[in-house]
Design a protein around this motif. Structure first.
Motif, PDB file in Angstrom:
ATOM      1  N   ARG A  32       0.933  -1.197  -0.036  1.00 30.06           N
ATOM      2  CA  ARG A  32      -0.118   0.014  -0.003  1.00 30.06           C
ATOM      3  C   ARG A  32       0.744   1.285  -0.032  1.00 30.06           C
ATOM      4  O   ARG A  32       1.848   1.279   0.509  1.00 30.06           O
ATOM      5  CB  ARG A  32      -0.859  -0.136   1.375  1.00 30.06           C
ATOM      6  CG  ARG A  32      -1.782  -1.084   1.174  1.00 30.06           C
ATOM      7  CD  ARG A  32      -2.943  -0.934   2.359  1.00 30.06           C
ATOM      8  NE  ARG A  32      -3.547   0.364   2.145  1.00 30.06           N
ATOM      9  CZ  ARG A  32      -4.875   0.718   2.373  1.00 30.06           C
ATOM     10  NH1 ARG A  32      -5.779  -0.355   2.700  1.00 30.06           N
ATOM     11  NH2 ARG A  32      -5.197   1.918   2.186  1.00 30.06           N
ATOM     12  N   HIS A  33       0.405   2.072  -0.722  1.00 28.77           N
ATOM     13  CA  HIS A  33       1.056   3.403  -0.468  1.00 28.77           C
ATOM     14  C   HIS A  33       0.923   4.165   0.581  1.00 28.77           C
ATOM     15  O   HIS A  33      -0.177   4.606   1.203  1.00 28.77           O
ATOM     16  CB  HIS A  33       0.483   4.516  -1.825  1.00 28.77           C
ATOM     17  CG  HIS A  33       1.315   5.626  -1.807  1.00 28.77           C
ATOM     18  ND1 HIS A  33       2.631   5.941  -2.162  1.00 28.77           N
ATOM     19  CD2 HIS A  33       0.724   6.876  -1.482  1.00 28.77           C
ATOM     20  CE1 HIS A  33       2.723   7.495  -2.130  1.00 28.77           C
ATOM     21  NE2 HIS A  33       1.754   7.855  -1.925  1.00 28.77           N
ATOM     22  N   ARG A  34       2.211   4.642   1.114  1.00 28.01           N
ATOM     23  CA  ARG A  34       2.173   5.482   2.332  1.00 28.01           C
ATOM     24  C   ARG A  34       2.811   6.874   2.043  1.00 28.01           C
ATOM     25  O   ARG A  34       3.886   6.665   1.323  1.00 28.01           O
ATOM     26  CB  ARG A  34       2.769   4.911   3.497  1.00 28.01           C
ATOM     27  CG  ARG A  34       1.950   3.693   4.092  1.00 28.01           C
ATOM     28  CD  ARG A  34       2.651   2.943   5.332  1.00 28.01           C
ATOM     29  NE  ARG A  34       3.347   1.985   4.857  1.00 28.01           N
ATOM     30  CZ  ARG A  34       4.248   1.347   5.537  1.00 28.01           C
ATOM     31  NH1 ARG A  34       4.585   1.575   6.729  1.00 28.01           N
ATOM     32  NH2 ARG A  34       5.054   0.513   4.953  1.00 28.01           N
ATOM     33  N   ALA A  35       2.142   7.864   2.462  1.00 32.91           N
ATOM     34  CA  ALA A  35       2.998   9.261   1.904  1.00 32.91           C
ATOM     35  C   ALA A  35       3.872   9.502   3.012  1.00 32.91           C
ATOM     36  O   ALA A  35       3.954   9.007   4.168  1.00 32.91           O
ATOM     37  CB  ALA A  35       1.691  10.378   2.333  1.00 32.91           C
ATOM     38  N   ALA A  36       4.813  10.118   2.291  1.00 30.72           N
ATOM     39  CA  ALA A  36       5.940  10.587   3.069  1.00 30.72           C
ATOM     40  C   ALA A  36       5.867  11.406   4.067  1.00 30.72           C
ATOM     41  O   ALA A  36       5.218  12.485   4.121  1.00 30.72           O
ATOM     42  CB  ALA A  36       7.299  10.846   2.238  1.00 30.72           C
ATOM     43  N   ARG A  37       6.502  11.158   5.483  1.00 33.89           N
ATOM     44  CA  ARG A  37       6.448  11.932   6.509  1.00 33.89           C
ATOM     45  C   ARG A  37       7.362  13.202   6.173  1.00 33.89           C
ATOM     46  O   ARG A  37       8.430  13.007   5.850  1.00 33.89           O
ATOM     47  CB  ARG A  37       6.498  11.349   7.889  1.00 33.89           C
ATOM     48  CG  ARG A  37       5.860  10.161   8.266  1.00 33.89           C
ATOM     49  CD  ARG A  37       6.070   9.493   9.580  1.00 33.89           C
ATOM     50  NE  ARG A  37       5.032   8.471   9.986  1.00 33.89           N
ATOM     51  CZ  ARG A  37       5.443   7.654  10.586  1.00 33.89           C
ATOM     52  NH1 ARG A  37       6.526   7.538  11.593  1.00 33.89           N
ATOM     53  NH2 ARG A  37       4.455   6.692  10.818  1.00 33.89           N
ATOM     54  N   PRO A  38       6.758  14.316   6.585  1.00 35.22           N
ATOM     55  CA  PRO A  38       7.482  15.722   6.634  1.00 35.22           C
ATOM     56  C   PRO A  38       8.667  15.335   7.608  1.00 35.22           C
ATOM     57  O   PRO A  38       8.521  14.765   8.683  1.00 35.22           O
ATOM     58  CB  PRO A  38       6.544  16.737   6.854  1.00 35.22           C
ATOM     59  CG  PRO A  38       5.378  16.065   7.683  1.00 35.22           C
ATOM     60  CD  PRO A  38       5.282  14.706   7.089  1.00 35.22           C
TER      61      PRO A  38
END
Length: 70
Positions: A32-38
């Motif tokens: 699953r795609h997980r957005a990169a954490r800032p």
């Protein structure tokens, strides 16, 4: 008369090429795609925006008060 080139050497006999694998019919599952954490910003040693506001405002207020007619 141009120089005569020797004939190109015959290609070496190679072994039989490996057969290409057959495509599989099983479904492919991707993670699953997980957005990169800032990136975490460290506030240690950072100047507060309030300091910048005061550095501009205080001299301006002092200048206005000094130039004000008495």
């Amino acid at each position: 008369m141009p120089p005569v080139r020797p004939a190109a050497p015959a290609p070496a006999p190679s072994v039989a090429p490996e057969p290409t694998p057959r495509p599989s019919l099983s479904p492919v599952h991707y993670p699953r795609h997980r957005a990169a954490r800032p990136p975490q910003r460290s506030s240690r040693g950072a100047t507060s925006p309030l300091v910048f506001v005061l550095l501009i405002t205080v001299p301006a207020v002092v200048a206005v008060a000094a130039l004000r007619a008495r």
